[in-house]
Design a protein around this motif. Structure first.
Motif, PDB file in Angstrom:
ATOM      1  N   TRP A  53     -57.511  46.752 -89.386  1.00 10.75           N
ATOM      2  CA  TRP A  53     -56.832  45.509 -89.769  1.00 10.75           C
ATOM      3  C   TRP A  53     -57.348  45.046 -91.118  1.00 10.75           C
ATOM      4  N   ARG A  55     -56.147  41.797 -94.226  1.00 11.28           N
ATOM      5  CA  ARG A  55     -55.266  40.654 -94.467  1.00 11.28           C
ATOM      6  C   ARG A  55     -53.993  41.073 -95.198  1.00 11.28           C
ATOM      7  N   ALA A  73     -55.440  36.542 -89.281  1.00 14.05           N
ATOM      8  CA  ALA A  73     -56.527  37.020 -88.424  1.00 14.05           C
ATOM      9  C   ALA A  73     -56.394  36.545 -86.981  1.00 14.05           C
ATOM     10  N   PHE A  91     -61.879  45.576 -88.219  1.00 17.69           N
ATOM     11  CA  PHE A  91     -61.335  44.477 -89.021  1.00 17.69           C
ATOM     12  C   PHE A  91     -62.126  44.408 -90.334  1.00 17.69           C
ATOM     13  N   LEU A  94     -63.149  40.176 -92.698  1.00 16.18           N
ATOM     14  CA  LEU A  94     -62.929  38.968 -91.904  1.00 16.18           C
ATOM     15  C   LEU A  94     -63.940  37.874 -92.261  1.00 16.18           C
ATOM     16  N   VAL A 109     -60.412  31.249 -85.508  1.00 18.57           N
ATOM     17  CA  VAL A 109     -60.856  32.644 -85.554  1.00 18.57           C
ATOM     18  C   VAL A 109     -62.145  32.821 -84.771  1.00 18.57           C
TER      19      VAL A 109
END
Length: 554
Positions: A53, A55, A73, A91, A94, A109
């Motif tokens: 993942w 953004r 997120a 991720f 983050l 988050v």
């Protein structure tokens, strides 16, 4: 032997740790290593697929989730908590939602990360979420859920393999000449340790194309790439050196000790059973060559010189000072082999001794540094200099922190003569040929430090420049008479330093350079006149008389 990253990650996968944090700039290398572990049946019982993942890309592969819907997120975390299949979620970046010292974390988050940790910990299938980021940010709410995993920079073996591949790819091109043996390759690979794979590749490529030849001289190119990396950190300073031990007057005992440890970080020394040297603490009288020695050692050994300013480590935000020290140490170890120079270390850690005013921050930073000095395994040679011994904590001086403690005293006659010769060679070469004159200068400068000798030459040059003429001997004699050296203005402090060092430190001056000394100095007894009959015309004979009566306690 420390466990490898793959071994540690495999254990965490099998133990079902739900939330991991890897601090690294090399996210592609991290993903490759994680993928290798997740698909290796020897590391994990249940193979796991990889989903990443970011953004900008959202979840990849999305598989049922719209890409645009998962770039946020919180929404991406909602998606993965509902999936029920063996997966490693990675991720990237983050940390932007996890806050810093100036702004709070994104509460949504943080809450969803705690939900993910709870769901993955007790789920029926093996799932884990790995956060990969170039900076470490952990909100207090996640401290008990997150597990930090160290991801080392490429080791020497990896860097050497990269270098070999690049040599093989370019050796037959006809444009690049390879002129380096196995020892040279080892030195180049060691010099590139501390760089990322892309940085090392850039450094080797630049070394090949700068003159069309890859050889031992290209070490400077590798070090330049390191200099860029260190400058970006802002915690350490990469010091450019253009000197070597031959420019250090005297201190032969210290120089021999250092020379015997040259190349002691190479594989040949390790095979011989030698550990990499830890470092030295050089204490003594100001202006006698302690800092110059630190610079000269790095040049003589062909290693990068990093300067650590302890004051730069301290920051206003709670916990930042300790983190800065740890980050500075990591940079030094990543740059290894290197020389880490800490000038006037007693001033930087003064708060650790006095214990006041900073809620224990100085003591904690000092404790981190002490522990590292004791336990470090990377070839980071620490050269610390100190003028005021009384301000050094006792635990700093015990064996195990440094290999040796050297005391640098005022230069003896046999040391002052080469110092005068070097200074005159740099600024007034026409006077160096008169060996008797240089010796006379050494005799007259009893009690002067090397820095004071340099300033005497500079002062004499100003006098000569003001009259637009060449430097003359009487200019130097006049400069000596007008200067009051530190041995006079701070004689009590110097005596105290010598008394401390007499039983606690090794003399940096060789025994043969102290031959003929009396208790009052260079063999001069108080009031003994110096023969000036063969001195240049116009020399004031009172100069010799003034210097002959000075006493210096050795």
């Amino acid at each position: 032997m420390a466990e490898s990253f793959r071994d540690v990650l495999g254990q965490l996968f099998k133990a079902r740790f739900p939330l991991l944090y890897i601090e690294s700039f090399e996210e592609q290398r991290v993903i490759a290593e994680v993928t290798a572990v997740a698909s290796d049946s020897a590391q994990v019982r249940t193979p796991r697929r990889i989903v990443t993942w970011s953004r900008t890309e959202g979840l990849r592969p999305a598989e049922g989730a719209d890409k645009s819907a998962t770039t946020e997120a919180a929404r991406a975390l909602d998606v993965i908590v509902r999936r029920d299949e063996p997966t490693v979620y990675i991720f990237r970046d983050l940390h932007a939602d996890l806050g810093d010292g100036h702004r709070p974390p994104n509460s949504d988050v943080v809450r969803k990360l705690r939900d993910v940790a709870a769901a993955f910990r007790v789920g029926s299938v093996a799932r884990v979420l790995i956060l990969v980021s170039p900076v470490l940010r952990i909100p207090r709410e996640l401290e008990k859920d997150l597990t930090l995993v160290d991801f080392p920079l490429p080791g020497e073996r990896d860097v050497r393999a990269l270098l070999d591949r690049m040599i093989e790819a370019n050796a037959g091109s006809g444009r690049i000449r390879i002129d380096v043996d196995d020892l040279g390759k080892e030195k180049l690979a060691k010099a590139a340790c501390g760089l990322t794979v892309s940085e090392a590749e850039n450094a080797f490529a630049r070394a090949m194309v700068n003159d069309g030849v890859l050889n031992d001289d290209d070490l400077d190119v590798i070090l330049e790439e390191k200099r860029q990396t260190i400058r970006k950190s802002g915690l350490l300073e990469f010091v450019h050196v253009d000197t070597n031990l031959s420019f250090v007057g005297g201190l032969e005992n210290l120089k021999r000790w250092l020379d015997r440890r040259k190349n002691s970080w190479l594989a040949e020394a390790a095979a011989y059973g030698l550990p990499a040297p830890k470092g030295v603490l050089i204490t003594g009288i100001p202006g006698c060559g302690k800092s110059l020695t630190a610079k000269a050692v790095a040049a003589a050994w062909g290693l990068p010189l990093l300067r650590m300013d302890i004051g730069r480590m301290f920051a206003g935000i709670v916990g930042s000072s300790e983190e800065n020290m740890r980050a500075g140490i990591r940079i030094a170890e990543a740059t290894a082999p290197c020389v880490l120079w800490i000038d006037e270390i007693e001033k930087g850690f003064a708060g650790a001794v006095s214990g006041g005013g900073d809620s224990g921050t100085s003591a904690r930073v000092f404790g981190s540094f002490l522990t590292w000095m004791q336990e470090k395994t990377q070839p980071v040679f620490v050269i610390a200099t100190a003028n005021n011994i009384d301000r050094l904590p006792p635990e700093f001086l015990r064996k195990g922190r440094f290999d040796e403690i050297f005391f640098v005293d005022l230069p003896t006659l046999l040391e002052r003569v080469p110092i005068w010769r070097m200074q005159l060679q740099r600024r007034a070469a026409h006077l160096v040929s008169d060996e008797e004159f240089v010796t006379r200068l050494g005799q007259l400068s009893e009690g002067y430090s090397g820095a004071e000798i340099e300033q005497a030459v500079i002062g004499a040059l100003f006098d000569a420049y003001a009259e637009r003429r060449a430097l003359q001997p009487e200019d130097l004699f006049r400069a000596l008479t007008t200067m009051v050296p530190l041995s006079v203005t701070q004689s009590e402090q110097i005596t105290a330093i010598r008394e401390w060092a007499d039983v606690r430190a090794v003399a940096a001056t060789a025994p043969e350079d102290r031959a003929g000394y009396t208790a009052t100095g260079d063999g001069f007894l108080p009031g003994t006149p110096i023969d000036t009959s063969n001195w240049p015309a116009g020399t004031d004979p009172s100069i010799a008389a003034a210097r002959g009566g000075r006493t210096v306690d050795f």
